[in-house]
Design a protein around this motif. Structure first.
Motif, PDB file in Angstrom:
ATOM      1  N   ASP A 363     -84.148 -34.849  33.860  1.00  9.88           N
ATOM      2  CA  ASP A 363     -83.446 -36.046  32.751  1.00  9.88           C
ATOM      3  C   ASP A 363     -82.549 -35.188  33.502  1.00  9.88           C
ATOM      4  N   ASN A 364     -81.966 -34.572  34.400  1.00  7.53           N
ATOM      5  CA  ASN A 364     -80.623 -35.053  34.557  1.00  7.53           C
ATOM      6  C   ASN A 364     -79.006 -33.981  33.897  1.00  7.53           C
ATOM      7  N   LYS A 365     -80.308 -33.464  33.247  1.00  2.00           N
ATOM      8  CA  LYS A 365     -79.152 -32.678  31.675  1.00  2.00           C
ATOM      9  C   LYS A 365     -78.124 -32.168  32.142  1.00  2.00           C
ATOM     10  N   TRP A 366     -78.104 -31.069  33.751  1.00  2.00           N
ATOM     11  CA  TRP A 366     -77.821 -30.399  34.383  1.00  2.00           C
ATOM     12  C   TRP A 366     -76.243 -30.779  34.230  1.00  2.00           C
ATOM     13  N   ILE A 367     -76.057 -32.121  34.642  1.00  2.00           N
ATOM     14  CA  ILE A 367     -74.806 -33.163  34.578  1.00  2.00           C
ATOM     15  C   ILE A 367     -73.924 -32.615  33.126  1.00  2.00           C
ATOM     16  N   VAL A 368     -74.224 -32.633  31.910  1.00  2.00           N
ATOM     17  CA  VAL A 368     -73.159 -31.671  30.673  1.00  2.00           C
ATOM     18  C   VAL A 368     -73.307 -30.741  30.805  1.00  2.00           C
ATOM     19  N   LEU A 369     -74.261 -29.172  31.235  1.00  2.00           N
ATOM     20  CA  LEU A 369     -74.876 -28.486  30.841  1.00  2.00           C
ATOM     21  C   LEU A 369     -73.387 -27.545  32.253  1.00  2.00           C
ATOM     22  N   LYS A 370     -73.054 -27.858  32.841  1.00  2.00           N
ATOM     23  CA  LYS A 370     -72.924 -27.615  34.061  1.00  2.00           C
ATOM     24  C   LYS A 370     -70.964 -26.955  33.374  1.00  2.00           C
ATOM     25  N   GLN A 371     -70.953 -25.938  34.023  1.00  3.53           N
ATOM     26  CA  GLN A 371     -69.235 -25.833  33.360  1.00  3.53           C
ATOM     27  C   GLN A 371     -67.886 -25.248  34.904  1.00  3.53           C
ATOM     28  N   HIS A 372     -67.074 -24.714  34.187  1.00  6.52           N
ATOM     29  CA  HIS A 372     -66.313 -24.098  34.923  1.00  6.52           C
ATOM     30  C   HIS A 372     -66.013 -22.489  34.426  1.00  6.52           C
ATOM     31  N   TYR A 373     -66.093 -21.731  33.269  1.00  4.81           N
ATOM     32  CA  TYR A 373     -66.764 -20.884  32.448  1.00  4.81           C
ATOM     33  C   TYR A 373     -67.489 -20.777  32.383  1.00  4.81           C
ATOM     34  N   PHE A 374     -67.772 -19.966  32.884  1.00  2.05           N
ATOM     35  CA  PHE A 374     -68.926 -18.867  32.850  1.00  2.05           C
ATOM     36  C   PHE A 374     -69.606 -17.541  33.494  1.00  2.05           C
ATOM     37  N   ASP A 375     -70.223 -16.871  33.166  1.00  7.27           N
ATOM     38  CA  ASP A 375     -70.080 -15.363  33.732  1.00  7.27           C
ATOM     39  C   ASP A 375     -72.221 -15.473  33.506  1.00  7.27           C
ATOM     40  N   ILE A 376     -72.162 -14.383  34.884  1.00  4.82           N
ATOM     41  CA  ILE A 376     -73.455 -13.613  35.092  1.00  4.82           C
ATOM     42  C   ILE A 376     -73.539 -12.754  35.172  1.00  4.82           C
ATOM     43  N   THR A 377     -74.492 -11.325  34.953  1.00  5.44           N
ATOM     44  CA  THR A 377     -74.567 -10.280  34.885  1.00  5.44           C
ATOM     45  C   THR A 377     -74.784  -9.788  36.015  1.00  5.44           C
ATOM     46  N   LYS A 378     -74.550  -8.486  36.128  1.00 10.96           N
ATOM     47  CA  LYS A 378     -74.192  -7.725  37.400  1.00 10.96           C
ATOM     48  C   LYS A 378     -76.219  -7.669  38.277  1.00 10.96           C
ATOM     49  N   ASP A 379     -77.123  -7.916  37.434  1.00 12.63           N
ATOM     50  CA  ASP A 379     -78.174  -7.862  38.099  1.00 12.63           C
ATOM     51  C   ASP A 379     -78.608  -8.932  38.223  1.00 12.63           C
ATOM     52  N   GLY A 380     -77.685 -10.130  37.927  1.00 12.08           N
ATOM     53  CA  GLY A 380     -78.410 -11.462  38.176  1.00 12.08           C
ATOM     54  C   GLY A 380     -79.318 -12.493  37.424  1.00 12.08           C
ATOM     55  N   ARG A 381     -79.940 -11.292  36.551  1.00 15.56           N
ATOM     56  CA  ARG A 381     -80.883 -12.057  35.300  1.00 15.56           C
ATOM     57  C   ARG A 381     -80.618 -12.811  34.228  1.00 15.56           C
ATOM     58  N   TYR A 382     -79.219 -12.106  33.697  1.00 20.98           N
ATOM     59  CA  TYR A 382     -78.413 -13.453  32.940  1.00 20.98           C
ATOM     60  C   TYR A 382     -77.218 -14.405  33.320  1.00 20.98           C
ATOM     61  N   ILE A 383     -77.292 -15.043  32.346  1.00 23.30           N
ATOM     62  CA  ILE A 383     -76.280 -16.648  32.627  1.00 23.30           C
ATOM     63  C   ILE A 383     -75.782 -16.451  30.931  1.00 23.30           C
ATOM     64  N   ILE A 384     -73.758 -16.683  30.883  1.00 24.53           N
ATOM     65  CA  ILE A 384     -73.705 -16.909  29.715  1.00 24.53           C
ATOM     66  C   ILE A 384     -72.433 -17.902  30.161  1.00 24.53           C
ATOM     67  N   SER A 385     -72.805 -18.394  28.943  1.00 24.45           N
ATOM     68  CA  SER A 385     -71.869 -20.228  28.774  1.00 24.45           C
ATOM     69  C   SER A 385     -71.583 -20.758  27.870  1.00 24.45           C
ATOM     70  N   GLY A 386     -71.865 -22.211  27.928  1.00 31.24           N
ATOM     71  CA  GLY A 386     -71.787 -23.283  26.109  1.00 31.24           C
ATOM     72  C   GLY A 386     -72.015 -24.346  27.468  1.00 31.24           C
ATOM     73  N   TYR A 387     -71.721 -25.202  26.446  1.00 33.52           N
ATOM     74  CA  TYR A 387     -71.697 -26.284  26.301  1.00 33.52           C
ATOM     75  C   TYR A 387     -70.693 -27.594  24.993  1.00 33.52           C
TER      76      TYR A 387
END
Length: 499
Positions: A363-387
């Motif tokens: 349903d193309n929800k990524w268009i709204v979920l995408k962010q300029h300011y986010f971070d990813i843990t060193k092991d790549g397992r977790y993503i932290i962001s907002g919307y």
């Protein structure tokens, strides 16, 4: 070296316009958006009824805590639980992809309070957690308009980048060490540490008036030697001039990521390059030469991955943002250099540059979920962001399902033997297997989530080598698993499809 254009989604333009209208004007109901990847999702307030609008998260070096800054307040939060450890009504951290930088483990962090402060503040994390927000030091260069800053991976140095010069300081003492000159200098210089001894520095060109040249270059600067040791990219353009009205600027094609122009009606202002966490790779943006020569006002932006060790470009890609309502160009590498996270929604395979996973693709929800300011843990397992949804700003921590699936597959189901050629494939590929049993139940193509989408073969085969042609034209770009299975065992092969 591979050169490809990648479409990030495939809906029609009419559908996208309708969707964007709904997102912007009808408040897309994202509270209802949920899946099993969420660890937590919260609204953070300074006090009841006071929404600080948190969307931007900055993880510490150990990933145990993160900072949520906003224009009116900020929080220090425990990563895995979302528990607030400290909150303040003071603003901390100007909004940019590197606003708050931890070093020496989590002992210290550097922050900038606002754009008018020409320097950065040095804080001790534990003192802040204890309620003391008085900085240990203010590091600045008098009279210099600071454009960028960074801390070296080992926490040895701080760089403050001005228009014409960069300034290097010792940490945590804040003592000035040396400066370097940006020449030819440009409008928006950028500096990032490749390692403790090497800087990546760049300028995106002049904010040209008529007839002035525009420069764009990315170079490696050795701090100890005080000299440029490699040029990653370099280009320039002599901008046109209106001889009748020379005081009026004439549109001049940007050479790479810049704040001067607009793409698709939105200001395109993103970092010129991103450095991988190991210092092995540099991902940078550029405009193809044919558009520069034709002086196209809003040309497409491409991205290239440069291997510092091999001193060569591995691939070039265009991540098509024509279906989105904003700019595409905020990237972060996971610590192992295997994946790149684009705008908190798209996972890119470092080896190929292909988009292999899109969160919110349905349903193309990524268009709204995408962010300029986010971070990813060193092991790549977790993503932290907002919307944002219904005028409220949510912050979330979620698992990276792509990493989970690939790790599980690599640990449990990848078995030596058999090949798929070519791989990546565009159009068709051939699977070759050598079986020692006279029985094959099924050969299928599966998604990363394990969904079976195509049956290649079903039945029995004699012992020996067998070839199976795989038609990839009907598959979207990305990563798939080709699964060969019997009642006793299975083999899984990774297939990457490009267009």
């Amino acid at each position: 070296m591979k050169t490809d254009k990648i479409s990030l989604a495939t809906p029609s333009k009419g559908f996208v316009c309708i969707l964007l209208f709904a997102c912007v004007f009808l408040s897309f109901p994202l509270q209802a958006f949920d899946d099993s990847t969420f660890v937590w999702r919260k609204l953070f307030y300074r006090k009841p009824g006071d929404n600080c609008g948190f969307e931007h998260a900055y993880l510490s070096n150990t990933d145990s805590i993160f900072v949520l800054p906003d224009l009116r307040c900020f929080h220090l939060v425990k990563t895995l639980s979302g528990e607030i450890l400290y909150t303040s009504s003071e603003y901390l951290g100007w909004q940019n992809p590197r606003a708050i930088i931890f070093f020496d483990g989590d002992r210290y962090f550097i922050a900038r309070r606002n754009t008018s402060t020409q320097g950065v503040f040095l804080y001790e994390t534990q003192r802040v957690l204890n309620g003391d927000l008085i900085p240990l030091d203010t590091i600045r260069v008098e009279g210099v308009e600071m454009q960028d800053y960074d801390v070296s991976p080992g926490g040895k140095y701080l760089v403050l980048q001005g228009y014409l010069y960069g300034y290097i300081f010792d940490l945590p003492t804040g003592n000035f060490l040396k400066s370097y000159k940006m020449e030819p200098y440009g409008r928006r210089p950028q500096a990032r540490f490749l390692n403790d001894d090497t800087l990546v520095i760049a300028v995106d060109g002049w904010k040209s008036t008529s007839g002035e040249p525009r420069y764009y270059w990315i170079r490696l600067y050795d701090i100890n030697k005080g000299m440029i040791i490699d040029t990653i990219y370099s280009n320039h353009k002599d901008c046109p001039i209106d001889t009748q009205k020379p005081w009026i600027p004439v549109p001049c094609t940007p050479l790479g990521p810049t704040c001067d122009q607009e793409w698709y009606g939105w200001t395109y202002c993103v970092p010129m390059f991103t450095v991988s966490r190991t210092g092995r790779y540099i991902l940078y943006g550029f405009v193809p030469q044919e558009y520069i020569d034709s002086n196209v006002f809003a040309p497409p932006l491409w991205w290239a991955l440069y291997d510092v060790r091999e001193k060569k470009v591995l691939w070039k890609k265009q991540y098509d943002n024509s279906v989105s309502h904003g700019d595409f160009g905020i990237f972060k590498f996971a610590a192992d250099d295997k994946i790149i996270l684009l705008h908190a929604t798209h996972i890119i395979d470092v080896k190929t540059g292909d988009v292999v996973y899109i969160w919110g693709e349905k349903d193309n929800k990524w268009i709204v979920l995408k962010q300029h300011y986010f971070d990813i843990t060193k092991d790549g397992r977790y993503i932290i962001s907002g919307y944002e949804s219904d005028n409220e700003a949510f912050t979330y921590l979620r698992r990276n399902p792509y990493v989970d699936v690939v790790n599980e597959a690599s640990e449990e189901t990848f078995i030596e033997g058999g090949t798929i050629v070519p791989n990546p494939a565009d159009g068709k590929a051939v699977l070759e297997i050598d079986i020692s049993e006279s029985k094959i139940d099924k050969i299928t193509i599966n998604t990363l989530q394990g969904e079976e989408i195509k049956v290649i073969f079903e039945g029995m085969l004699p012992e020996g080598k067998h070839l199976f042609e795989i038609n990839t034209k009907e598959l979207a770009s990305g990563m798939y698993f080709v699964v060969v299975q019997t009642s006793k065992w299975l083999k899984t092969y990774k297939l990457i499809v490009t267009k």
